[in-house]
Scaffold this motif. Sequence first.
Motif: not given
Length: 807
Positions: A416-423, A466-477
């Motif tokens: 549920g993220t928007t990491f780029s190919k480079t990331d 590696f990116q950090g779990f804090d960068k994964i957004p918490s969203t409701l359905p």
Amino acid sequence: MKVSLSWLSEILEESLDEYTVSNILQSSGIEVEQIDEVKTDFNKVVIGRIINHEKHPDADRLFVVDVDLGGEIKRIVTAATNLSVGDIVPVALHGSRLSTGTIIKKTKLRGILSEGMFCSPNELGFGKDHSGIMILNDEKFQIGSDLASVLGEKDYVFDLSIPANRPDLMSVVGVAREIGAKLRLKVKINDFECKDSNDFSPIKVRIDFPEGCLVYLGQWIEGVKVKPSSPFIAERLKKVGIRPINNVVDCTNYVMYLFGHPLHAFDMGKINNRIIVRRAFDNECLVLLDGSEVILNENDIVIADESGSIGLAGIMGAGNSEISNATTDVFLEAAIFNHVNIRRTSRRLGIRTEASIRFEKGLYWKDVSEIISFASKMIASVSDGILHKKIEIDGKVPESSKDIYLVPEKVNSILGTTFSKTDIQESLQNLGFKVECKDSSFRVSSPTYRLDIKEAEDLVEEVARFQGFDKIPSTLPGEPMPGFLPKKIELINKIKSYFANNGFTESISDSLISMEDVLKTNIISTDDIDKATFIENRVIKVLSPLSEEHSVLRTSMLEPLTMLLKRHLNRQIYDISFFEVGKVFKKINNSFLEENLLGLIATGKRQLDPWRLPVEDKNWSFYSFKGVFENFFRSFGIVDWEISSDVDYIFHPSISCAFVINDKKVLEIGEVNPRILHNWEINQTFFYAQLFVDEFLDLLEFKNVKHVFSVFPAATRDISMLVSKETFYSKIRNEIKMLECPILENISILDVYQGKGIPEDMKSITLSLRFRSEEKTLSNEEITEWVEKIIKKLKDNLGIQIRSEVN
């Protein structure tokens, strides 16, 4: 797994602090259980150089030594015989505290004042050797420096909880890689220099148990001098909980902690001709390094020579090949042993070592030759030995793992993220993966030490770490998501609810029981041979039980429920009704059978303080117990069943029955066999039922059935008949129902009689038939006509006799 901050800082070539390291590890999914601040366990020990050495004028065994402490000269009287002018030594001054707890004071010895004491390795906690003074020959030890300061007065040790699928983290290098990935630092380990030779080892290697040992490597180090380790190695091992022993053994422990791969050093002079990796013989005896004696079996792996066993593979060496002060040649072992065998042997013998813990988790194989080369150089360097470069090898190295293809969009879809190919690419590369761009995807090669990487989802997890779990957004359905239960679970819950609502208490027991409980419940024969055959063919044993009380899987629900019953009876609780739904396990023709079963027991009073009930109805009886299940079937829409006498041997042969529906046995109920009561030492009879849940669920068809109640009166007719003793009421009822009489509302049994006036092979049954119409009041003629049809069918099909017609 313990690792010190100073060790991590050294191989990452970066000054780290404990907070940074802890945060990085926690964010990477590695639990830091504890951080301990550690200090050297001695103080006021100074590094000095001997400048004068003379015999004591008034004592034959004492020497007077002058030592330079960096501009300050101290005179010390000693009995040590291994000192000479120019030696660099540790000096404990007045007021010093040693690792042994001894406090040093100035004192006169035969008239000469001694201002301190020279220290042996044992007195500083660097080994067991106390035969001589420790000689410090490393350039790091500067004259006049405080020894504790040189070694690092204060350090931090991290106690880590390592996941079972990450054996690479059972090493300092593995932990350093995780930290280095976040800080963009590379792991760097300095190699050792030593004398070397290309001679072949006189000891050859042979694997006779390839399933237990994939590959075995051995290296020869000649002319070693066994002595205490340097303070740097000894202190580093002490911090992680390893007791220093001598320079050779300490090197193997050092490398094990550094790279995560256990090694073992044999005294080459104690090996007879060759190394053989084989199965242990049944009842083979081996005395280990710690002096304990173990009895082995053929599932254990041993290291042996042509004379016998010299080590328990992957766990501990034997006392007959250990390194001692007399050792001159060392044979160093590195191998990949089968982790299943090591785990079983370790648990069975109750021996857990640092080596076995690592082998149990599984070790990566590709870098074994590099690790044994590093360890051999280290041993040769610290012991002044000669390293023979030729490595003895047997076994086959497994093929490398295949590449994994990863689509960047899949990473973001799962996380549920928007990491780029480079990331994504940089995340994997920093963690040691080789990443090659292929059109719209990555071709990823795992490092050899990452045995846990099997598929693309594993790579997604690495990116998240590696990116950090804090960068994964918490969203409701975006919309409500109603929960649901699988149909089978829903039906089982309904079954539980029925019995809970009818006065039974649900219990939950362990699936593992003792063999003794199985023997007490399975009463097929008193013949020991038959009993043993039954157990071997039907009972499933646990391969590595934690205790005898949890050594086999239960074969029925009667075993745990009887244990529960006995526990209550022992506490003077006599009115009991319990049920449990769970799995039972059986072995049939060497295959395993697992089925769902509902077990239910009842004894004593049906209700608490049933003062309004007649005496005969207060306690549980076979018929009241049977009635519970008749109502149970009706509540699920099942109204037709047959009664059979074909029940399990656990039931009383005369007070039991089975319910058969659609030719399937669905339920067995009855009084428990008296022999089982005797085996369990239970004096109170009790009833037991077992519902075959899977068969019962197959029968269920839930429909909303509309019942129309007639406003017209009912009429009853009773029929008394003689039938064969073998004929069950259910057969009579089924024959009547097959007529499909539209006005027959109910059939019930009024009386069953055997005895005086009735033939021995017969019994008397009286039925009550209730007739009613939804359209009119029935006439006597209409009822009589159907009664006659019923009697005729019963005579024709079951051979009944109407008692009024019998002379």
